[in-house]
Design a protein around this motif. Structure first.
Motif, short mmCIF file in Angstrom:
data_model
loop_
_atom_site.label_atom_id
_atom_site.label_comp_id
_atom_site.label_asym_id
_atom_site.label_seq_id
_atom_site.Cartn_x
_atom_site.Cartn_y
_atom_site.Cartn_z
N LEU A 416 0.95 -1.14 -0.10
CA LEU A 416 -0.02 0.02 -0.25
C LEU A 416 1.11 1.23 0.04
N GLY A 417 2.12 0.98 -0.35
CA GLY A 417 3.19 2.32 -0.32
C GLY A 417 3.20 2.84 1.08
N GLY A 418 3.55 1.70 2.15
CA GLY A 418 3.74 2.07 3.50
C GLY A 418 4.93 1.74 4.01
N THR A 419 4.88 1.56 5.25
CA THR A 419 6.23 1.29 5.97
C THR A 419 6.06 0.15 7.04
N VAL A 420 7.04 -0.49 7.20
CA VAL A 420 7.03 -1.69 8.27
C VAL A 420 7.17 -1.15 9.87
N THR A 421 7.47 -0.12 9.71
CA THR A 421 7.46 0.56 11.26
C THR A 421 7.44 2.30 11.05
N GLY A 422 6.36 2.63 11.66
CA GLY A 422 5.90 4.11 11.43
C GLY A 422 6.67 4.99 12.61
N GLU A 423 6.92 4.08 13.86
CA GLU A 423 7.48 4.78 14.91
C GLU A 423 8.22 4.09 16.02
N HIS A 424 8.08 2.95 16.01
CA HIS A 424 8.94 2.16 16.86
C HIS A 424 10.41 1.88 16.71
N GLY A 425 10.76 1.86 15.29
CA GLY A 425 11.84 1.44 14.60
C GLY A 425 12.25 0.29 14.26
N ILE A 426 13.04 -0.07 13.31
CA ILE A 426 13.83 -1.33 12.82
C ILE A 426 14.35 -2.07 13.90
N GLY A 427 15.17 -1.43 14.79
CA GLY A 427 15.89 -2.04 16.05
C GLY A 427 16.52 -3.30 15.49
N SER A 428 16.35 -4.20 16.37
CA SER A 428 16.62 -5.57 16.07
C SER A 428 15.47 -6.58 15.89
N ALA A 429 14.37 -5.84 15.69
CA ALA A 429 13.02 -6.92 15.61
C ALA A 429 12.57 -6.79 14.19
N ARG A 430 13.29 -6.06 13.45
CA ARG A 430 12.73 -5.92 11.97
C ARG A 430 13.96 -6.02 11.09
N LEU A 431 14.78 -6.19 11.55
CA LEU A 431 15.98 -6.17 10.52
C LEU A 431 15.87 -6.67 9.17
N GLU A 432 15.44 -7.52 8.93
CA GLU A 432 15.43 -8.15 7.78
C GLU A 432 14.57 -7.26 6.52
N TRP A 433 13.70 -6.55 7.28
CA TRP A 433 12.65 -5.85 6.34
C TRP A 433 13.14 -4.57 5.80
N LEU A 434 14.25 -4.16 6.35
CA LEU A 434 14.75 -2.65 6.10
C LEU A 434 15.35 -2.70 4.35
N GLU A 435 15.94 -3.78 3.90
CA GLU A 435 16.17 -3.84 2.82
C GLU A 435 14.98 -4.17 1.66
#
Ligand SMILES: Cc1cc2nc3c(=O)[nH]c(=O)nc-3n(C[C@H](O)[C@H](O)[C@H](O)COP(=O)(O)OP(=O)(O)OC[C@H]3O[C@@H](n4cnc5c(N)ncnc54)[C@H](O)[C@@H]3O)c2cc1C
Length: 465
Positions: A416-435
């Motif tokens: 939908l043209g969005g983001t996997v994190t709006g305000e909590h951050g990539i941190g270590s919990a969403r690492l594989e999704w940054l790329e």
């Protein structure tokens, strides 16, 4: 962790810190350190810090960074540990620098409308201190009574009034930071306008302690707005609530708050607070205006018209400021209300505002597909939703199901043209999704910045990148 390939024991790390900073509080006992293993990210596994230390000055932080660099020990800067991405969680054998003892408000400058603070100041304490001077510090994460300014800067925290006042980044003029080589720089001053060189302030805000360590911040204040007028709008379908959010934005309104709770979350909040909310509604919007005088009434009337056009079944105004406060507190406690019902894993997807109805539909579809109870609430006015996955306590399938649901949620948001994190951050919990979200080239640029600023890779490694 290692020094020149050899592991450094917690005892050796503690001894080095104790010898060079004898007056600084230091935790070396494993039981004490255990409390610093996790942040609030429920599904994370994290390391036990080798040492936890509580500096009281920038000079202490400089010395700690030097020690860590010499011993090649990773540093985890830590505020209040309320983060929801594992950014402040421990690294096995690493050095956690906790900022709770650097908690002074150094200055409230009325003429320049700024506050100068140390990173350990709790958000609510800053709000209260400036309110006593007739001023307003806008950023207001729902966790504002417990989270710290350093953590807010680390995550570029959002909250309930971003829809009007922006994220933490929009309220920062300057930072004092300690770099990975122990040097100390200031990124700006009290100037409202300042375009000298690269925008380092904004680079560091949201970098989750991976590029530099914040030891002081100059924050922007505003004159205190009038007390808010508060309205609740109830809808028979999630989609209608989403359409109202899009309608309010399309009408050119910028309410101070535009929050959403779905039926399951309304029920949980009611169980806890007994406010008389309509538990049969599929969704509720909380809409607030802090405009002066009649402008607030007019703004709410126009929001009401947008809600009615989208099919609102009921609209209720808070009787007075006290009732409005109660409603706002109840919204802030939504996550804790859900936690009373089971084990909860909070997510943080974001989409362009106009796609909120689509995202809500996708969440419903994903919940049904994986047979998982999801309570959704969040900052709908920013397109930022928190689907909370609620499992029966001890459910052995929770971990596997969480992973499957996360994957589908993130993909739906990205589609939908969005983001996997709006305000909590990539941190270590969403690492594989940054790329996946940003693309390989953008991540390469990020890595180049990281390597240039932290060549030894000691600042919160394994977070963000
Ligand atoms: C119930 C609940 C509601 C929440 N609501 C919201 C919300 O509405 N909006 C929102 O954005 N978040 C929300 N959060 C998440 C969390 O409160 C925020 O991310 C907050 O900014 C974290 O602050 P903290 O002091 O706890 O930081 P921590 O969790 O300790 O740290 C967060 C990050 O900042 C880094 N950091 C901390 N201090 C420094 C420093 N001095 N220098 C460099 N880096 C540093 C850490 O390394 C870490 O990466 C909520 C959390 C809970 C539990």
């Amino acid at each position: 962790m290692t020094t020149h390939g050899r592991p450094i024991s917690a005892d050796a790390l503690g001894a080095a810190i104790g010898a060079r900073l004898p007056g600084v509080r230091l935790l070396t006992d494993p039981l004490d350190r255990e409390a610093y293993r996790l942040d609030e990210t429920a599904y994370l596994s994290a390391g036990l810090p080798g040492a936890v230390v509580f500096p009281t000055s920038t000079a202490d932080v400089v010395e700690l960074v030097r020690i860590a660099a010499e011993l090649r020990v990773p540093i985890v800067p830590r505020g209040a540990g309320t983060g929801l991405s594992g950014g402040a969680a421990g690294i096995e054998g690493g050095l956690t620098i906790a900022f709770s003892a650097m908690d002074r408000i150094l200055e409230i400058d009325r003429e320049n409308l700024v506050a100068v603070v140390q990173p350990g100041v709790i958000n609510a304490d800053l709000k209260a201190a400036v309110a006593a001077e007739g001023l307003f510090y806008p950023p207001d994460p729902a966790s504002y009574e417990s989270c710290s300014i350093g953590g807010n800067l680390g995550t570029n925290a959002g909250g309930l009034c971003c829809v009007k006042y922006g994220q933490t980044r929009d309220s920062v003029l300057s930072l004092e930071v300690v770099m990975a080589d122990g040097s100390v720089i200031r990124t700006g001053g009290k100037n409202v306008k300042d375009v000298a060189g690269y925008a380092l302030t904004h680079l560091f805000v949201g970098s989750q302690g991976t590029l530099a360590i914040t030891t002081e911040a100059t924050l922007r204040l505003r004159p205190a707005p009038p007390p808010r007028l508060t309205m609740l709008a109830f809808f028979a379908t999630l989609e209608a609530a989403g359409a109202a959010v899009a309608g309010i934005a399309a009408a050119g309104l910028t309410p101070a708050t535009l929050e959403l709770l779905d039926r399951f979350t309304i029920g949980a909040v009611e169980e806890m607070n007994n406010l008389g909310l309509d538990r049969t509604a599929a969704a509720m919007l909380m809409i607030e205006s802090d405009m002066p005088g009649v402008a607030a009434t007019e703004e709410l009337e126009r929001a009401e018209a947008a809600c009615r056009a989208a099919g609102a079944t009921d609209l209720v105004r808070a009787a007075d400021a006290q009732e409005a406060d109660l409603l706002r507190q109840a919204r802030r406690a939504a996550h804790y209300a859900l936690e009373r019902l089971g084990d909860v894993r909070m997510e943080d997807v974001g989409v362009p505002r106009a796609r909120v109805p689509d995202m809500l539909r996708a969440i419903e579809r994903i919940a049904a597909k994986h047979d998982v109870q999801i309570g959704t609430f969040g900052h709908a006015g920013d397109g930022n939703l928190h689907p909370d996955l609620v499992f029966e306590r001890g459910d052995p399938t929770a971990e596997a199901k969480t992973e499957a649901v996360k994957k589908d949620l993130y993909q739906a948001a990205l589609d939908l043209g969005g983001t996997v994190t709006g305000e909590h951050g990539i941190g270590s919990a969403r690492l594989e999704w940054l790329e996946v979200q940003r693309g390989a080239d953008a991540v390469r640029v990020m890595r180049a910045i990281k390597t240039a600023l932290d060549p030894l890779g000691i600042l919160n490694p394994g977070r963000v990148l």
